[in-house]
Design a protein around this motif. Structure first.
Motif, PDB file in Angstrom:
ATOM      1  N   VAL A   1       7.876   9.020  -2.701  1.00  0.00           N
ATOM      2  CA  VAL A   1       6.564   8.458  -2.384  1.00  0.00           C
ATOM      3  C   VAL A   1       6.545   7.631  -1.102  1.00  0.00           C
ATOM      4  O   VAL A   1       5.477   7.140  -0.716  1.00  0.00           O
ATOM      5  CB  VAL A   1       6.032   7.597  -3.561  1.00  0.00           C
ATOM      6  N   ASN A   2       7.686   7.445  -0.445  1.00  0.00           N
ATOM      7  CA  ASN A   2       7.663   6.644   0.784  1.00  0.00           C
ATOM      8  C   ASN A   2       8.445   7.329   1.902  1.00  0.00           C
ATOM      9  O   ASN A   2       9.411   8.040   1.669  1.00  0.00           O
ATOM     10  CB  ASN A   2       8.223   5.243   0.526  1.00  0.00           C
TER      11      ASN A   2
ATOM     12  N   LYS B   1       8.776   8.973  -7.757  1.00  0.00           N
ATOM     13  CA  LYS B   1       7.910   8.879  -8.931  1.00  0.00           C
ATOM     14  C   LYS B   1       8.303   9.986  -9.902  1.00  0.00           C
ATOM     15  O   LYS B   1       8.358  11.164  -9.535  1.00  0.00           O
ATOM     16  CB  LYS B   1       6.444   9.020  -8.544  1.00  0.00           C
TER      17      LYS B   1
ATOM     18  N   LYS C   1       0.852  -1.182   0.000  1.00  0.00           N
ATOM     19  CA  LYS C   1       0.000   0.000   0.000  1.00  0.00           C
ATOM     20  C   LYS C   1       0.884   1.226   0.000  1.00  0.00           C
ATOM     21  O   LYS C   1       1.502   1.558   1.015  1.00  0.00           O
ATOM     22  CB  LYS C   1      -0.924  -0.007   1.211  1.00  0.00           C
ATOM     23  N   ASP C   2       0.991   1.891  -1.158  1.00  0.00           N
ATOM     24  CA  ASP C   2       1.817   3.103  -1.281  1.00  0.00           C
ATOM     25  C   ASP C   2       3.244   2.858  -0.797  1.00  0.00           C
ATOM     26  O   ASP C   2       3.812   3.637  -0.019  1.00  0.00           O
ATOM     27  CB  ASP C   2       1.194   4.264  -0.491  1.00  0.00           C
ATOM     28  N   CYS C   3       3.815   1.734  -1.248  1.00  0.00           N
ATOM     29  CA  CYS C   3       5.198   1.361  -0.929  1.00  0.00           C
ATOM     30  C   CYS C   3       5.403   0.976   0.531  1.00  0.00           C
ATOM     31  O   CYS C   3       6.534   0.927   1.010  1.00  0.00           O
ATOM     32  CB  CYS C   3       6.177   2.470  -1.316  1.00  0.00           C
TER      33      CYS C   3
ATOM     34  N   HIS D   1       8.254   4.707 -11.513  1.00  0.00           N
ATOM     35  CA  HIS D   1       8.888   4.723 -10.196  1.00  0.00           C
ATOM     36  C   HIS D   1      10.324   4.216 -10.268  1.00  0.00           C
ATOM     37  O   HIS D   1      10.610   3.218 -10.922  1.00  0.00           O
ATOM     38  CB  HIS D   1       8.096   3.870  -9.205  1.00  0.00           C
TER      39      HIS D   1
END
Length: 442
Positions: A373-374, A384, A184-186, A417
């Motif tokens: 993104v993480n 990204k 979930k979202d990295c 990504h």
């Protein structure tokens, strides 16, 4: 001229003893289409010609690139003493230490390696050792299956996809149910992982930092697993374990790792080192060997192979694993590396990598359309891009820069990504150039 060690007379005697007329008769049960045909091997070369050929082939490798690749394998600085000590004949030529009376030095080295790994992972026992991080993860699964007598495995999608491919391969002919929980979202989706656990589950598998570089605490997940008598397995990055919450403190039953980051060069893919540690409850399920310290009849300290639950030592059907050659020389390198750096040096190495990664993330986020993104992350992070990652990689390769790993290779919908890694060898100057080059490629 072929090398044939037996004379025609000796061959006839052996064939007569076996009860066949010719060597071809030995292979009659193999259908002709499966037999080896003409190998069409080239004629032999002189030493000089072989050297010239290999040097020409080796020159095709690109060894002058500035790389931000990670994805489970990291370019750390290796002290010169590691190569010097590891190349000594008593270590470099030593094989399996079956005879304790002749192998005290190697057995002590293995014992010290196990001690260092157990302390690093904060678990009670470590073995010596396994082939690489992926096979170590497979062996952990089999430990859990034998211990629980269950066949369902829950694994996070954020675990190294290379390892997950290996698990699929190794378990193809086994009656195991591998359940992959999407990330979930990295991040490892904790709610989905908790929901996937039940009384039929043998093991739950996570990674920290995960493949995207995200750092997470799995204590609550492992507590829930314990309620269902599920074996908790965590895959780790050894250098980062010097500063992150340890597998033992999280409540993991088994910790595994790729040991390449502990003093082993990248070497185009190996040989590497599979690290494994576990709690006392699972020690008799542990594959490979365990060296122990004892005393002889005179009270003198000595070292022995305490547990050897593999097929060469006990009945095949009772063996925990068919692993034969432990990676003793690679394990010795890891021990030397950890000993030379010491606890503070290992922490400093991890901290510098993290600092460089955060500096790189800040530089890249200044570029239009680029987003990290993480979080939180260690020495590796995911960005990204506004374009496909492969497009940027292709452009920067021409400039002798490898900007990272394209996550779209293994994860659907993540073509834009890029996974970027830094170590203590990554300079701020190189990071600045990377940011400028990516900015120019967008």
């Amino acid at each position: 001229m072929p090398f044939i060690p037996h004379t025609p007379e000796e061959q006839r005697e052996m064939l007569a003893a076996i009860g066949v007329d010719s060597i071809e008769d030995l292979f009659e049960d193999i259908p002709a289409k499966f037999r080896a045909g003409d190998l069409n091997l080239p004629s032999g070369l002189s030493e000089m010609e072989v050297r010239q050929k290999l040097e020409k082939t080796a020159a095709r490798n690109h060894t002058d690139l500035t790389s931000f690749l990670g994805a489970g394998f990291y370019d750390h600085y290796i002290p010169s003493a590691v190569d010097a000590l590891c190349s000594r004949g008593e270590f470099y030529t030593a094989y399996t230490p079956y005879q304790a009376e002749a192998s005290q030095g190697m057995l002590q080295a293995i014992f010290e390696y196990q001690t260092a790994v157990a302390r690093l992972m904060d678990l009670e026992y470590a073995n010596a050792s396994l082939y690489d991080g992926g096979t170590a993860l497979y062996e952990a699964i089999m430990m859990a299956v034998r211990h629980t007598r269950r066949s369902r495995i829950v694994i996070s999608e954020s675990v190294n996809p290379i390892y997950r491919v290996m698990l699929d391969s190794y378990t193809t002919n086994l009656k195991l149910d591998l359940v992959t929980v999407p990330h979930k979202d990295c991040n490892t989706d904790m709610d989905a992982m908790l929901a996937a656990l039940n009384d039929d589950t043998a093991a739950v598998i996570v990674q920290n930092p995960n493949f995207f570089g995200t750092v997470q605490d799995f204590t609550a997940l492992f507590d829930k697993a314990r309620e269902h008598k599920i074996v908790s397995v965590i895959s780790t990055y050894p250098v980062m374990q010097s500063i992150l919450k340890t597998p033992g403190r999280m409540g993991a039953d088994i910790a595994v790792a790729e040991g390449q980051s502990l003093g082993l060069p990248l070497s185009f893919g190996g040989p590497y080192l599979g690290i494994m540690a576990c709690n006392k409850q699972l020690i008799r399920q542990m594959p490979g060997r365990i060296a122990g310290r004892t005393v002889d009849k005179n009270g003198k300290t000595g070292f022995v192979l305490t547990l050897q639950a593999r097929e060469q030592h006990i009945r095949r059907e009772k063996a925990t694993s068919n692993i034969c050659s432990n990676q003793a020389l690679c394990a010795l390198r890891a021990l030397m590396y950890m000993s030379l750096l010491g606890p503070q040096g290992l922490k400093k190495t991890a901290q510098v990598g993290i600092e460089r990664a955060h500096y790189a993330a800040n530089r890249l986020e200044r570029l239009p359309g680029v987003h990290v993104v993480n979080a939180p992350f260690g020495n590796e992070f995911t960005v990204k891009l506004p374009v496909r990652a492969y497009e940027v990689i292709d452009k920067l390769l021409d400039m002798k820069f490898v900007p990272g790993f394209p996550l779209g290779r293994y994860y659907q919908g993540m073509d834009n990504h890029l996974l970027v890694a830094c170590t203590e060898k990554t300079t701020k100057q190189c990071i600045g150039i990377l940011a400028e080059l990516i900015g120019g490629a967008l």
